[in-house]
Design an enzyme around this catalytic site. Structure first.
Site, mmCIF file in Angstrom:
data_model
loop_
_atom_site.group_PDB
_atom_site.id
_atom_site.type_symbol
_atom_site.label_atom_id
_atom_site.label_comp_id
_atom_site.label_asym_id
_atom_site.label_seq_id
_atom_site.Cartn_x
_atom_site.Cartn_y
_atom_site.Cartn_z
ATOM 1 N N ARG A 133 0.572 -1.283 0.104
ATOM 2 C CA ARG A 133 -0.436 0.574 -0.636
ATOM 3 C C ARG A 133 0.663 1.638 0.544
ATOM 4 O O ARG A 133 1.897 1.356 0.514
ATOM 5 C CB ARG A 133 -0.704 0.115 1.263
ATOM 6 C CG ARG A 133 -2.072 -1.245 0.919
ATOM 7 C CD ARG A 133 -3.073 -0.733 2.145
ATOM 8 N NE ARG A 133 -2.556 -0.270 3.085
ATOM 9 C CZ ARG A 133 -3.192 0.355 4.186
ATOM 10 N NH1 ARG A 133 -4.905 0.496 3.985
ATOM 11 N NH2 ARG A 133 -3.207 0.344 5.234
ATOM 12 N N SER A 141 7.864 -5.220 6.389
ATOM 13 C CA SER A 141 7.173 -6.633 7.274
ATOM 14 C C SER A 141 8.098 -8.323 7.514
ATOM 15 O O SER A 141 7.658 -9.015 7.375
ATOM 16 C CB SER A 141 5.896 -6.824 7.659
ATOM 17 O OG SER A 141 5.616 -5.228 8.218
ATOM 18 N N ASP A 173 5.478 -3.862 10.997
ATOM 19 C CA ASP A 173 3.107 -3.674 10.988
ATOM 20 C C ASP A 173 3.341 -3.175 12.366
ATOM 21 O O ASP A 173 2.603 -2.795 13.055
ATOM 22 C CB ASP A 173 2.597 -4.695 10.388
ATOM 23 C CG ASP A 173 3.673 -6.004 10.547
ATOM 24 O OD1 ASP A 173 4.114 -6.507 11.235
ATOM 25 O OD2 ASP A 173 3.038 -7.124 10.011
#
Ligand code: ADP
Ligand code: MG
Length: 494
Positions: free
Chosen positions: A108, A177, A230
């Protein structure tokens, strides 16, 4: 009775017994051996048990491992990685910041305009891009170029309301992550790829440098100001919303936790940097392991056949990637040894990971009187054509055992962190402790999350439980990274 009559009676009785035996044998041949089912079930139930006394021991073991991991590198199964995040967002942050969230098959890109204490998040926009599979196994340049190009296109769509002041560089928080050895807030070397990525040449490289070079190749002038994962992103996003957030937990496909530690309580850090104040620690708690964990033969086999045997044992008990698979293994054994689904073992039931946790949770939540959803899911995903109500009930009980064990162990882990922080008792003055939680497992599997909450409440006791809150921080990690870019911005004064 005369002798003859007696013999006759005996023959009749014997014949009747044979007839009964034949009937029994016939039924068994066709149907389920419920005695054997019960035997397997009872053993699973016994081995998965997590009485409160055991959970307290698990929590203590977690706290002990936290200490050990903070004392020295390699001192514990818990890596207790320093994040170099010593400035969590306060709400005062202002300006335009970008974030890039990479941790799976999608990434994203996001931009946010922060308006300080008064205006908070003024505007936010994001885009999701899926990564073509060949790039996950290709060259390093190809992957980072693809990401930088998407980021560059996203920057081009920046509206007027987002403009940054003349002469200033755009800044980015990078949520990456994967296991990284952090070197500073804005650099870290990749330890290894996971989750289906495998690009040899990037291992050991600074991922921020890789991204920066790719952005330069795209002609994009942007500074990577914060590199986080994350869990740290979720902690930062949670803290921005609520200043009492001290812990973040992810319960999704995988699981992890991070928390705010006093810098002077980190022995392995002494001498590295003269620093007082707070430091966010990335626990990598999925790798927690202890002889206190209630492991069954199903867990052992799952671990043995996994891509990382011996690692991530705690994660294999509690996270979304594995819960459905544990249920499948139990059902398979019942199918094989007690003909639970008929004489032939359903072929699909033998396929690893075919029963996903969302299917398990759909069955577990089935409240229809004839358990229609259980029947449908068994048919749809395992090819099991018809099941009795008794079988469906059994399936739900197995889901319940596996989910409860996971949720209760996760609660014990959180309780361990609260103990380490001294938030397991009433503080004076009374302080609130908030845990920012993210992940599809916690969000969507409500029996799981309710059980986790109840167990934590139980471990803390009513009075202390009143000061501890678990807050769902939905997808806070993306905005969290942008907030960390803001709180570590190159343009901050002082
Ligand atoms: P990730 O952990 O991959 O970043 P999410 O936080 O969205 O992504 O979590 C996705 C995971 O959550 C899935 O892999 C699955 O294990 C779990 N999950 C998603 N939906 C459900 C559901 N309805 N019931 C139970 N678990 C779910
Ligand atoms: Mg996630």
């Amino acid at each position: 009775m005369g002798r003859l009559a007696r013999v006759y009676a005996a023959v009749v009785v014997a014949a009747a017994a044979v007839a009964v035996a034949v009937v029994v044998v016939k039924r068994r041949g066709k149907g389920t051996k419920w005695g054997k089912v019960r035997e397997i079930f009872t053993e699973v139930e016994r081995k998965c048990a997590t009485p409160v006394a055991r959970l307290r021991q698990v929590a203590d073991a977690m706290a002990v491992e936290m200490h050990a991991g903070l004392a020295s590198d390699g001192g514990s199964k818990l890596k207790m990685l320093l994040s170099y995040v010593d400035n969590l967002p306060t709400g005062d942050e202002k300006g335009l910041f970008y974030a890039l969230d990479l941790g799976g098959t999608n990434f994203r890109v996001l931009r946010v305009l922060l308006g300080g204490k008064e205006h908070r998040v003024v505007k936010q926009e994001y885009e999701e891009v899926s990564i073509p599979p060949h790039l996950m196994l290709g060259g390093s340049h190809e992957l980072f170029d693809f990401i930088a190009a998407a980021l560059s296109r996203f920057v081009e769509t920046e509206g007027d309301e987002f403009r940054i002041p003349e002469g200033k560089q755009r800044e980015l928080g990078f949520t990456f992550s994967f296991p990284v050895k952090q070197l500073s807030i804005a650099s870290g070397t990749l330890i290894k790829w996971t989750k289906g990525f495998c690009i040899e040449e990037t291992v050991g490289q600074d991922v921020v440098a890789e991204l920066t070079k790719a952005m330069e190749r795209q002609g994009l002038n942007m500074r990577v100001t914060a590199l986080v994962n994350d869990t740290i992103g979720t902690l930062a996003g949670g803290r921005y919303e609520d200043s009492d957030v001290l812990v973040a937990v992810i319960l999704g496909t995988g699981t992890n936790a991070a928390y705010v530690e006093r810098a002077n309580a980190i022995p392995k850090w002494h001498g590295l940097l003269p620093k007082s104040g707070d430091m966010v620690i990335n626990m990598e708690w999925g790798n927690f392991k202890s002889s206190l964990l209630p492991l069954t033969e199903y867990d052992e086999a799952l671990d043995f056949e996994s891509l990382n045997p011996g690692e991530q044992i705690y994660e294999k008990l509690i996270s979304g990637m594995y819960l459905g698979e544990i249920v499948r293994r139990i059902l398979l054994r019942m199918a094989q040894e007690s003909s639970l689904f008929g004489e032939v073992v359903p072929q699909k039931l033998e396929i690893p990971f075919i029963l996903r946790t969302p299917h398990m949770s759909a069955m577990h939540h089935d409240s229809s009187p004839d358990l229609k959803i259980v029947a449908t899911k068994l048919k749809e995903f395992l090819g099991i054509q018809s099941t009795s109500l008794k079988t469906r009930r059994l399936v739900i009980s197995i889901c319940d055992i596996v989910a409860q064990r996971g949720a209760r162990l996760a609660a014990a882990g959180i309780y361990g962190i609260l103990k380490k922080l001294g938030r397991d008792t009433l503080t004076s003055p009374k302080q609130r402790t908030v845990i920012a939680m993210d992940g599809g497992l916690y969000e969507h599997y409500s029996i799981f999350s309710e059980c986790l909450n109840n167990t934590l409440r139980n471990l803390l006791g009513e009075e202390v439980a009143g000061t501890v809150v678990i807050k769902l921080a939905n997808d806070g990690s993306g905005i969290g990274a942008a907030l960390l870019a803001a709180s570590h911005s190159q343009y901050l004064e002082g």
